[in-house]
Write an enzyme that holds these catalytic residues in place. Structure first.
Site, mmCIF file in Angstrom:
data_model
loop_
_atom_site.group_PDB
_atom_site.id
_atom_site.type_symbol
_atom_site.label_atom_id
_atom_site.label_comp_id
_atom_site.label_asym_id
_atom_site.label_seq_id
_atom_site.Cartn_x
_atom_site.Cartn_y
_atom_site.Cartn_z
ATOM 1 N N GLY A 58 0.682 -14.495 6.500
ATOM 2 C CA GLY A 58 1.574 -14.641 7.631
ATOM 3 C C GLY A 58 0.910 -15.071 8.924
ATOM 4 O O GLY A 58 -0.017 -15.884 8.948
ATOM 5 N N TYR A 110 11.098 0.132 14.589
ATOM 6 C CA TYR A 110 10.196 -1.030 14.676
ATOM 7 C C TYR A 110 10.173 -1.567 16.102
ATOM 8 O O TYR A 110 9.106 -1.817 16.678
ATOM 9 C CB TYR A 110 10.663 -2.099 13.697
ATOM 10 C CG TYR A 110 10.024 -3.461 13.879
ATOM 11 C CD1 TYR A 110 8.724 -3.697 13.440
ATOM 12 C CD2 TYR A 110 10.727 -4.507 14.473
ATOM 13 C CE1 TYR A 110 8.139 -4.954 13.604
ATOM 14 C CE2 TYR A 110 10.154 -5.753 14.637
ATOM 15 C CZ TYR A 110 8.858 -5.975 14.197
ATOM 16 O OH TYR A 110 8.276 -7.203 14.358
ATOM 17 N N THR A 124 -6.862 -8.427 12.834
ATOM 18 C CA THR A 124 -6.375 -7.392 11.921
ATOM 19 C C THR A 124 -5.067 -7.848 11.281
ATOM 20 O O THR A 124 -4.312 -8.633 11.851
ATOM 21 C CB THR A 124 -6.176 -6.057 12.657
ATOM 22 O OG1 THR A 124 -5.309 -6.256 13.777
ATOM 23 C CG2 THR A 124 -7.515 -5.506 13.140
ATOM 24 N N GLY A 125 -4.834 -7.364 10.074
ATOM 25 C CA GLY A 125 -3.633 -7.762 9.356
ATOM 26 C C GLY A 125 -3.579 -9.258 9.132
ATOM 27 O O GLY A 125 -2.545 -9.893 9.353
#
Length: 230
Positions: free
Chosen positions: A18, A154, A13-14
């Site tokens: 990056g 975060y 996922t994602g």
């Protein structure tokens, strides 16, 4: 060491940029069938095109879904009902003054960074246990223990990931399923790169100087003292 994951299905996922994209490329290189995921069709499509350029034999597909939303997560599970490897990687980050961070901001961070992983782990871990083989990896952050004061929301979400991965690992005792967490330091994806450029512009510095200063001030425990590229 040669790792052969032929016949295994891996969801990352994602993974349109990056760390996630780098992991997807690495898994494709082991022979795994890789499912790329991101919010946009365009981003997923670009990743699907880019991976075979470095891994000619790659078996890769993609599902565009915002896994921070329960309905989109359901679409991903419907498209890929079974997985042998799950990389929980989607992450949002931004510097916020603690006193100005709203309840909505906290919820947004936990929906993306925590609940996406909880929902997908719940969807795929049971099947891994039934087949007695599987891998779940949480991409946390050094901020899970080294808490940055400019991004407390975060860091809290990343510490929650660490707790979840440990708890799920306890559920796999005595099986060939593993659950782990990795805690990388800051890298230089597009979002951070834009942030560094703005910082350099505001302070009249070169981008390299701005990046080095940012690491020194806010990530002083990092050994290499720079943003690694992925």
């Amino acid at each position: 060491m040669k790792i052969d994951l032929s016949g295994k299905t891996a969801i990352v996922t994602g993974s349109t940029s990056g760390i996630g994209l780098a992991i997807a490329k690495g898994l494709a290189g082991t022979g795994a069938t890789v499912v790329v995921n991101g919010r946009s069709e365009a981003g997923v499509g670009a990743a699907i095109v880019s991976i075979p350029k470095g891994v000619p034999f790659a078996k890769v597909s993609g599902v565009a879904a915002d896994v921070s939303a329960a309905s989109d997560r359901a679409n991903l599970v419907e498209a890929v009902p079974s997985a042998d490897i799950l990389i929980n990687n989607p992450t949002i980050f931004e510097p916020n003054d603690f006193f100005d961070t709203s309840d909505e901001d906290w919820s947004r961070f936990f929906d993306t960074n925590v609940m996406s992983a909880a929902r997908l782990s719940r969807a795929y871990l049971k099947g891994m246990l039934e087949r007695n083989w599987g891998r779940i990896v949480f991409v946390s952050s050094e901020a899970d223990l080294n808490i940055p004061t400019e991004m407390i929301q975060y860091a809290a979400s990343k510490t929650a990931q660490l707790a979840m991965s440990r708890g799920l690992a306890e559920l796999t005792k005595g099986t060939a399923v593993t659950v782990d967490s990795m805690s990388p330091g800051p890298t230089l994806p597009e979002g951070i790169e834009t942030f560094v450029k703005e910082l350099a512009k505001q302070n009249g510095r070169l981008e390299e100087e701005a990046a080095a200063l940012l690491v020194k001030r806010h990530r002083s425990t990092q050994l290499i003292q720079r943003f690694p590229l992925v």
